[in-house]
Design an enzyme around this catalytic site. Structure first.
Site: not given
Ligand code: PMP
Length: 302
Positions: A156
């Site tokens: 991320k």
């Molecule tokens: N895809 C992207 C590009 C994101 O930024 C997020 C948010 N973190 C998600 C998917 C969903 O991930 P999560 O369920 O871990 O929040």
């Protein structure tokens, strides 16, 4: 958006004083990694949803982006709980950010210090309360999800989100709520900050993780859906398969479980939250709020 204190490298700092220098490396080049986590109010107090998995992903992002921090996973986990406590929040969104700080502005990041922050604040439904009940309107973005060999989708990384912002701006300017990005080959990937699910003939599908972020909500939904007796499969598809799906929904920490009722002016089924989405959504919130014995291990009480 405001709370009282922000955790910065081990110290609680007043919200308004939590500032950085304008020559901070990450400010110029996006050289940081972050997490998005939620804490929910439960009968037994505030609980962070799948904190262990979020910390794990943060440390994986740090490894991929070659950033070393002096805090252990356990210290970071405790710092998150302390930050919620000190801000006296019953439920909140949690944003840990580890970034390259101020020293020089060449593209070599290794000379810049690695700084850690944790901000928490109250944040209701990311796409609005109505979105959770009625569903949202979306479009396939004209911007492709960054190529798998451009950066890393597993991490991320702050800079990755410029791609998401382009897609989001385009959707908002078209009068819509959210974008769905294709990969450079044309296969469906995910939203600007959410993973994607669709349902056809009773089977729940989602995209494989090679080209998308390994969402923790995505993982939770796969487990919940299987426990509920649904068949769940990963699949690469083209945009038209979404148009003819019975239901489509987004998953994410911020977006939680948000139904999609329209894509590119195509109405999805009856143009409202579908029955499978509603079942999963209801179960997800019950689990996050500590109402499901079986999933209590997903909650970290503060
Ligand atoms: N895809 C992207 C590009 C994101 O930024 C997020 C948010 N973190 C998600 C998917 C969903 O991930 P999560 O369920 O871990 O929040």
């Amino acid at each position: 958006m405001k709370a009282e204190k922000i955790w910065m490298d081990g110290k609680m700092v007043d919200w308004d004083k939590a500032q950085v220098h304008v020559c901070t490396h990450a400010f110029h080049y996006g050289s940081g990694v972050f997490e998005g986590i939620r804490a929910y109010e439960t009968e037994n107090g505030t609980a962070v949803f799948r904190l262990k998995e979020h910390i794990e992903r943060l440390f994986n992002s740090l490894k991929i982006f070659k950033m070393d921090i002096s805090f252990s996973k356990e210290e970071f986990r405790q710092a998150i709980k302390d930050t919620i406590k000190v801000n006296k929040l019953k439920s909140c969104y949690i944003r840990p950010l580890v970034y390259r700080g101020y020293n020089d502005l060449s593209l070599n990041p290794f000379n810049c210090p690695v700084c850690c922050t944790i901000a928490v604040w109250e944040w209701g439904a990311y796409l609005g309360e109505e979105a959770l009940a009625q569903g949202i309107r979306t479009k396939i973005s004209s911007y492709a999800r960054s190529s798998i060999n451009s950066t890393s989708q597993k991490a991320k990384i702050c800079g990755n989100y410029v791609n998401s912002i382009f897609a989001k701006m385009e959707a908002i300017e078209a009068g819509l709520d959210e974008a769905i990005l294709l990969d450079t080959r044309g296969f469906v990937t995910e939203g600007s900050g959410e993973n994607l699910f669709w349902i056809r003939n009773g089977v729940i599908y989602t995209t494989p993780t090679a080209t998308v972020l390994e969402g923790i909500t995505r993982d939770s939904i796969i487990k919940i859906a299987k426990d509920m007796g649904y068949q769940v499969q990963e699949k690469y598809i083209c945009r038209d398969e979404l148009y003819i799906s019975d239901e489509v929904f987004f998953s994410g920490t911020a977006a939680e479980v948000t139904p999609v009722r329209e894509i590119d002016n195509y109405q999805i089924s009856e143009g409202k939250r579908g029955p499978v989405t509603e079942n999963i959504q209801r179960k997800f919130f019950a689990i996050a709020k500590g109402e499901e014995e079986k999933y209590l291990s997903w909650l970290d009480y503060i």
